[in-house]
Design a protein around this motif. Structure first.
Motif, short mmCIF file in Angstrom:
data_model
loop_
_atom_site.label_atom_id
_atom_site.label_comp_id
_atom_site.label_asym_id
_atom_site.label_seq_id
_atom_site.Cartn_x
_atom_site.Cartn_y
_atom_site.Cartn_z
N UNK A 60 0.87 -1.17 0.00
CA UNK A 60 0.00 0.00 0.00
C UNK A 60 0.91 1.23 0.00
N UNK A 61 1.14 1.76 -1.17
CA UNK A 61 2.03 2.91 -1.34
C UNK A 61 1.61 3.66 -2.61
N UNK A 62 1.21 4.91 -2.49
CA UNK A 62 0.61 5.61 -3.63
C UNK A 62 1.60 6.13 -4.65
N UNK A 63 2.89 6.14 -4.31
CA UNK A 63 3.91 6.70 -5.21
C UNK A 63 5.29 6.27 -4.72
N UNK A 64 6.28 6.48 -5.58
CA UNK A 64 7.66 6.30 -5.17
C UNK A 64 8.13 7.52 -4.39
N UNK A 65 9.41 7.53 -4.06
CA UNK A 65 9.94 8.67 -3.31
C UNK A 65 9.92 8.42 -1.82
#
Length: 211
Positions: A60-65
């Motif tokens: 569950x992770x909406x984006x990299x970075x």
């Protein structure tokens, strides 16, 4: 030894299960450390792993970075967690930190609350927490029912050999109150040695088995 394979999309799941993998972490975009897959991929993966009795952990992770999230991103993550729950995914993995190098307990509490009925894993966002704050973070995660922590013991730019001392400190502080899952730089060739040195019974990686 229990082996968890990080996979991108659905493609490798059938081969991984045939090769005898114990658990699968489902990601998109492994090049940036993994993000949440689409609804369709999650649905197919949940059904296939359930039919083959292999536990699935959904990233569950909406984006990299980084792992510093705003309210909109936390809302997205809660929506993805609820989607995973509806699809019968047994576990989810996420992590949130503050800019000051501490666990973002407000965000984590909201995400954990949305994960009722599923196992919760704190992923390598843990390694973004300042070393001096990690014991406090472990205690908080224990108190809030998190099942395990996936950690490299340092930044991924460091080889696993360079982080073993800190990994041992993490394992010792956890003291069997929460599972510690070493990952990052682990291969089928070194996984057993790493597990033996750390005194753990599980390992994680995208090349943890040959498929």
């Amino acid at each position: 030894m229990y082996k968890e394979l990080a996979v991108e999309n659905f493609t490798k799941i059938p081969r991984a299960i045939k090769a005898g993998i114990d658990r699968i972490e489902l990601n998109d975009n492994l090049a940036v450390g993994g993000t949440t897959v689409s609804h369709g991929v999650m649905a197919a993966s949940a059904q296939y792993t359930r039919e083959h009795n292999v536990p699935l952990v959904a990233m569950i992770r909406p984006r990299g970075g980084n792992f510093v999230y705003n309210e909109t991103e936390i809302a997205m993550m809660i929506g993805d967690i609820k989607c995973a729950a509806e699809l019968g995914v047994p576990a989810v993995t996420f992590g949130a930190v503050n800019r000051d190098g501490r666990l973002d307990t407000a965000a984590m509490a909201a995400l954990i609350d949305a994960s009722t009925g599923m196992d919760v894993v704190c992923h390598m966002a843990f390694d973004s927490i300042a070393d001096d704050n990690q014991k406090e973070a472990i205690d908080w995660l224990v108190d809030h029912g998190v099942k395990r922590i996936l950690t490299h013991g340092g930044m991924l730019s460091q080889p696993i050999d360079a982080t073993m001392l800190h990994l041992r400190e993490i394992v010792q502080w956890a003291d069997n109150r929460i599972e510690i899952l070493p990952g990052g730089g682990l291969q089928s060739s070194n996984a057993e040695d790493v597990a033996a040195i750390l005194g753990v019974d599980q390992v994680h990686g995208s090349h943890i088995i040959e498929i």
